[in-house]
Design a protein around this motif. Sequence first.
Motif, PDB file in Angstrom:
ATOM      1  N   PRO A 207      12.047  31.146 -16.842  1.00  0.00           N
ATOM      2  CA  PRO A 207      12.760  32.099 -17.903  1.00  0.00           C
ATOM      3  C   PRO A 207      13.568  32.486 -17.636  1.00  0.00           C
ATOM      4  O   PRO A 207      14.434  32.414 -16.565  1.00  0.00           O
ATOM      5  CB  PRO A 207      11.650  32.878 -16.783  1.00  0.00           C
ATOM      6  CG  PRO A 207      10.864  33.043 -16.599  1.00  0.00           C
ATOM      7  CD  PRO A 207      11.172  31.614 -15.581  1.00  0.00           C
ATOM      8  N   ILE A 208      14.272  32.986 -19.114  1.00  0.00           N
ATOM      9  CA  ILE A 208      15.923  33.363 -18.791  1.00  0.00           C
ATOM     10  C   ILE A 208      15.951  34.656 -18.530  1.00  0.00           C
ATOM     11  O   ILE A 208      15.167  35.206 -18.419  1.00  0.00           O
ATOM     12  CB  ILE A 208      15.982  33.675 -20.613  1.00  0.00           C
ATOM     13  CG1 ILE A 208      16.036  32.391 -21.653  1.00  0.00           C
ATOM     14  CG2 ILE A 208      17.511  34.186 -20.440  1.00  0.00           C
ATOM     15  CD1 ILE A 208      17.422  31.220 -20.851  1.00  0.00           C
ATOM     16  N   LYS A 209      17.073  34.577 -17.420  1.00  0.00           N
ATOM     17  CA  LYS A 209      17.522  35.688 -17.034  1.00  0.00           C
ATOM     18  C   LYS A 209      18.894  36.251 -17.794  1.00  0.00           C
ATOM     19  O   LYS A 209      19.833  35.607 -17.753  1.00  0.00           O
ATOM     20  CB  LYS A 209      17.577  35.827 -15.667  1.00  0.00           C
ATOM     21  CG  LYS A 209      16.429  35.806 -14.310  1.00  0.00           C
ATOM     22  CD  LYS A 209      17.213  35.584 -13.154  1.00  0.00           C
ATOM     23  CE  LYS A 209      16.015  35.643 -11.961  1.00  0.00           C
ATOM     24  NZ  LYS A 209      16.291  35.520 -10.913  1.00  0.00           N
ATOM     25  N   SER A 210      19.140  37.829 -17.681  1.00  0.00           N
ATOM     26  CA  SER A 210      20.047  38.298 -18.730  1.00  0.00           C
ATOM     27  C   SER A 210      20.801  39.455 -17.269  1.00  0.00           C
ATOM     28  O   SER A 210      19.909  39.855 -16.644  1.00  0.00           O
ATOM     29  CB  SER A 210      19.525  39.437 -19.548  1.00  0.00           C
ATOM     30  OG  SER A 210      18.847  38.414 -21.095  1.00  0.00           O
ATOM     31  N   ILE A 211      22.242  39.099 -17.260  1.00  0.00           N
ATOM     32  CA  ILE A 211      22.727  40.113 -16.405  1.00  0.00           C
ATOM     33  C   ILE A 211      23.849  40.376 -17.121  1.00  0.00           C
ATOM     34  O   ILE A 211      24.856  39.652 -17.797  1.00  0.00           O
ATOM     35  CB  ILE A 211      23.177  39.050 -15.525  1.00  0.00           C
ATOM     36  CG1 ILE A 211      21.921  38.313 -14.410  1.00  0.00           C
ATOM     37  CG2 ILE A 211      23.973  39.757 -14.496  1.00  0.00           C
ATOM     38  CD1 ILE A 211      22.297  37.738 -13.622  1.00  0.00           C
ATOM     39  N   ASP A 212      24.073  41.859 -17.635  1.00  0.00           N
ATOM     40  CA  ASP A 212      25.200  42.044 -17.376  1.00  0.00           C
ATOM     41  C   ASP A 212      27.076  42.768 -16.586  1.00  0.00           C
ATOM     42  O   ASP A 212      26.402  42.890 -15.448  1.00  0.00           O
ATOM     43  CB  ASP A 212      25.080  43.393 -17.811  1.00  0.00           C
ATOM     44  CG  ASP A 212      24.131  43.560 -19.788  1.00  0.00           C
ATOM     45  OD1 ASP A 212      23.856  43.056 -19.929  1.00  0.00           O
ATOM     46  OD2 ASP A 212      23.212  44.950 -19.995  1.00  0.00           O
ATOM     47  N   PHE A 213      27.945  42.570 -17.485  1.00  0.00           N
ATOM     48  CA  PHE A 213      28.886  42.689 -16.276  1.00  0.00           C
ATOM     49  C   PHE A 213      30.019  43.073 -17.120  1.00  0.00           C
ATOM     50  O   PHE A 213      29.886  42.761 -18.306  1.00  0.00           O
ATOM     51  CB  PHE A 213      29.364  42.046 -15.225  1.00  0.00           C
ATOM     52  CG  PHE A 213      29.126  40.056 -15.626  1.00  0.00           C
ATOM     53  CD1 PHE A 213      30.587  39.395 -16.101  1.00  0.00           C
ATOM     54  CD2 PHE A 213      28.263  39.028 -16.134  1.00  0.00           C
ATOM     55  CE1 PHE A 213      30.858  38.243 -16.830  1.00  0.00           C
ATOM     56  CE2 PHE A 213      28.803  38.661 -16.867  1.00  0.00           C
ATOM     57  CZ  PHE A 213      30.169  37.813 -16.674  1.00  0.00           C
TER      58      PHE A 213
ATOM     59  N   GLU B   3      31.003  38.851  -8.287  1.00  0.00           N
ATOM     60  CA  GLU B   3      30.106  38.201  -9.003  1.00  0.00           C
ATOM     61  C   GLU B   3      29.490  37.206  -8.115  1.00  0.00           C
ATOM     62  O   GLU B   3      27.816  37.765  -8.163  1.00  0.00           O
ATOM     63  CB  GLU B   3      31.249  37.264  -9.790  1.00  0.00           C
ATOM     64  CG  GLU B   3      30.684  36.310 -10.347  1.00  0.00           C
ATOM     65  CD  GLU B   3      32.064  34.999 -10.906  1.00  0.00           C
ATOM     66  OE1 GLU B   3      31.329  34.427 -11.759  1.00  0.00           O
ATOM     67  OE2 GLU B   3      32.807  35.313 -10.366  1.00  0.00           O
ATOM     68  N   MET B   4      29.254  37.229  -6.924  1.00  0.00           N
ATOM     69  CA  MET B   4      28.167  36.900  -5.823  1.00  0.00           C
ATOM     70  C   MET B   4      27.375  37.272  -5.662  1.00  0.00           C
ATOM     71  O   MET B   4      26.085  36.740  -5.846  1.00  0.00           O
ATOM     72  CB  MET B   4      29.763  36.480  -5.057  1.00  0.00           C
ATOM     73  CG  MET B   4      30.219  34.784  -5.090  1.00  0.00           C
ATOM     74  SD  MET B   4      29.619  33.233  -6.511  1.00  0.00           S
ATOM     75  CE  MET B   4      27.849  32.785  -5.130  1.00  0.00           C
ATOM     76  N   GLN B   5      27.531  38.354  -5.089  1.00  0.00           N
ATOM     77  CA  GLN B   5      26.943  39.478  -4.702  1.00  0.00           C
ATOM     78  C   GLN B   5      25.823  39.761  -6.426  1.00  0.00           C
ATOM     79  O   GLN B   5      24.285  40.157  -5.996  1.00  0.00           O
ATOM     80  CB  GLN B   5      27.381  41.629  -4.570  1.00  0.00           C
ATOM     81  CG  GLN B   5      26.167  41.698  -3.814  1.00  0.00           C
ATOM     82  CD  GLN B   5      25.659  41.514  -2.972  1.00  0.00           C
ATOM     83  OE1 GLN B   5      26.308  40.533  -2.135  1.00  0.00           O
ATOM     84  NE2 GLN B   5      23.961  41.613  -3.109  1.00  0.00           N
ATOM     85  N   THR B   6      26.207  39.784  -7.136  1.00  0.00           N
ATOM     86  CA  THR B   6      25.642  40.016  -8.705  1.00  0.00           C
ATOM     87  C   THR B   6      24.682  39.094  -8.859  1.00  0.00           C
ATOM     88  O   THR B   6      23.616  39.063  -8.718  1.00  0.00           O
ATOM     89  CB  THR B   6      26.419  40.465  -9.758  1.00  0.00           C
ATOM     90  OG1 THR B   6      27.078  41.300  -9.910  1.00  0.00           O
ATOM     91  CG2 THR B   6      25.747  40.190 -11.283  1.00  0.00           C
ATOM     92  N   TYR B   7      25.289  37.445  -8.627  1.00  0.00           N
ATOM     93  CA  TYR B   7      23.595  36.311  -8.025  1.00  0.00           C
ATOM     94  C   TYR B   7      22.965  36.784  -7.250  1.00  0.00           C
ATOM     95  O   TYR B   7      22.261  36.343  -8.128  1.00  0.00           O
ATOM     96  CB  TYR B   7      24.923  34.891  -8.220  1.00  0.00           C
ATOM     97  CG  TYR B   7      26.011  35.078  -9.404  1.00  0.00           C
ATOM     98  CD1 TYR B   7      25.499  35.412 -10.689  1.00  0.00           C
ATOM     99  CD2 TYR B   7      27.309  34.443  -9.559  1.00  0.00           C
ATOM    100  CE1 TYR B   7      26.934  35.168 -11.992  1.00  0.00           C
ATOM    101  CE2 TYR B   7      28.116  34.030 -10.335  1.00  0.00           C
ATOM    102  CZ  TYR B   7      27.854  34.615 -11.368  1.00  0.00           C
ATOM    103  OH  TYR B   7      28.668  34.220 -12.677  1.00  0.00           O
ATOM    104  N   ARG B   8      23.368  36.739  -6.234  1.00  0.00           N
ATOM    105  CA  ARG B   8      22.425  37.018  -5.120  1.00  0.00           C
ATOM    106  C   ARG B   8      21.426  38.163  -5.682  1.00  0.00           C
ATOM    107  O   ARG B   8      20.025  38.165  -5.331  1.00  0.00           O
ATOM    108  CB  ARG B   8      23.094  37.717  -3.971  1.00  0.00           C
ATOM    109  CG  ARG B   8      23.785  36.240  -3.270  1.00  0.00           C
ATOM    110  CD  ARG B   8      23.854  36.268  -1.544  1.00  0.00           C
ATOM    111  NE  ARG B   8      25.858  37.561  -1.873  1.00  0.00           N
ATOM    112  CZ  ARG B   8      27.173  37.241  -1.691  1.00  0.00           C
ATOM    113  NH1 ARG B   8      27.293  35.974  -2.146  1.00  0.00           N
ATOM    114  NH2 ARG B   8      27.310  37.936  -1.148  1.00  0.00           N
ATOM    115  N   ASP B   9      22.371  39.235  -6.179  1.00  0.00           N
ATOM    116  CA  ASP B   9      20.815  40.730  -6.682  1.00  0.00           C
ATOM    117  C   ASP B   9      19.857  39.707  -7.554  1.00  0.00           C
ATOM    118  O   ASP B   9      18.950  40.166  -7.764  1.00  0.00           O
ATOM    119  CB  ASP B   9      21.691  41.498  -6.699  1.00  0.00           C
ATOM    120  CG  ASP B   9      22.343  42.107  -5.525  1.00  0.00           C
ATOM    121  OD1 ASP B   9      21.973  41.792  -4.658  1.00  0.00           O
ATOM    122  OD2 ASP B   9      22.849  42.851  -6.122  1.00  0.00           O
ATOM    123  N   ALA B  10      19.945  38.551  -8.516  1.00  0.00           N
ATOM    124  CA  ALA B  10      19.734  38.098  -9.694  1.00  0.00           C
ATOM    125  C   ALA B  10      18.468  37.093  -8.691  1.00  0.00           C
ATOM    126  O   ALA B  10      17.743  36.144 -10.256  1.00  0.00           O
ATOM    127  CB  ALA B  10      20.464  37.820 -10.480  1.00  0.00           C
ATOM    128  N   GLY B  11      18.783  36.843  -7.879  1.00  0.00           N
ATOM    129  CA  GLY B  11      18.332  35.503  -7.324  1.00  0.00           C
ATOM    130  C   GLY B  11      18.582  34.299  -8.104  1.00  0.00           C
ATOM    131  O   GLY B  11      18.042  33.578  -7.315  1.00  0.00           O
TER     132      GLY B  11
END
Length: 145
Positions: free
Chosen positions: A105-111, A134-142
């Motif tokens: 399923p689509i994940k949306s990330i705002d930055f 950026e990398m921490q944001t990706y880790r937090d989103a799995g």
Amino acid sequence: MPARQYKDFFSKYVRAYNQGLQGQPDTDLIRSFFTDHFLAAGPDDVQTGFNNHFFSATLKKAYSFYQKIGARELNIRNLVVTPIDRNHDMVKVYYRAQYSPDGAPIKSIDFDVTYFMQQGESGPRIFAFVSGDEMQTYRDAGLAI
């Protein structure tokens, strides 16, 4: 420079970015948005960049990574222009990115990213940008380990 012109500039930038996500990065086009030398600041360091073939190679590696984590599309939510002087502006761009790794399923990330712009004869170009972790944001989103 009026905000409308920056909206046009960054709309073209995002179109080029999204084209790259489809597996066809036009590194010459992407490089055209940057000055010959630029600064990139993240949470842990500041790097100088040179707008040359090494930058093209870096862009290709970045797109490969974005595809691997399922990046699908980038959109602009808003941007705010702060004039610095007659030839320079600061533009904070608020993005929303869509990710769907392996058809999930689509994940949306705002930055957001803050860009420092230089006005030249050929129009505005990015001479520096500041981004979050950026990398921490990706880790937090799995999306990345």
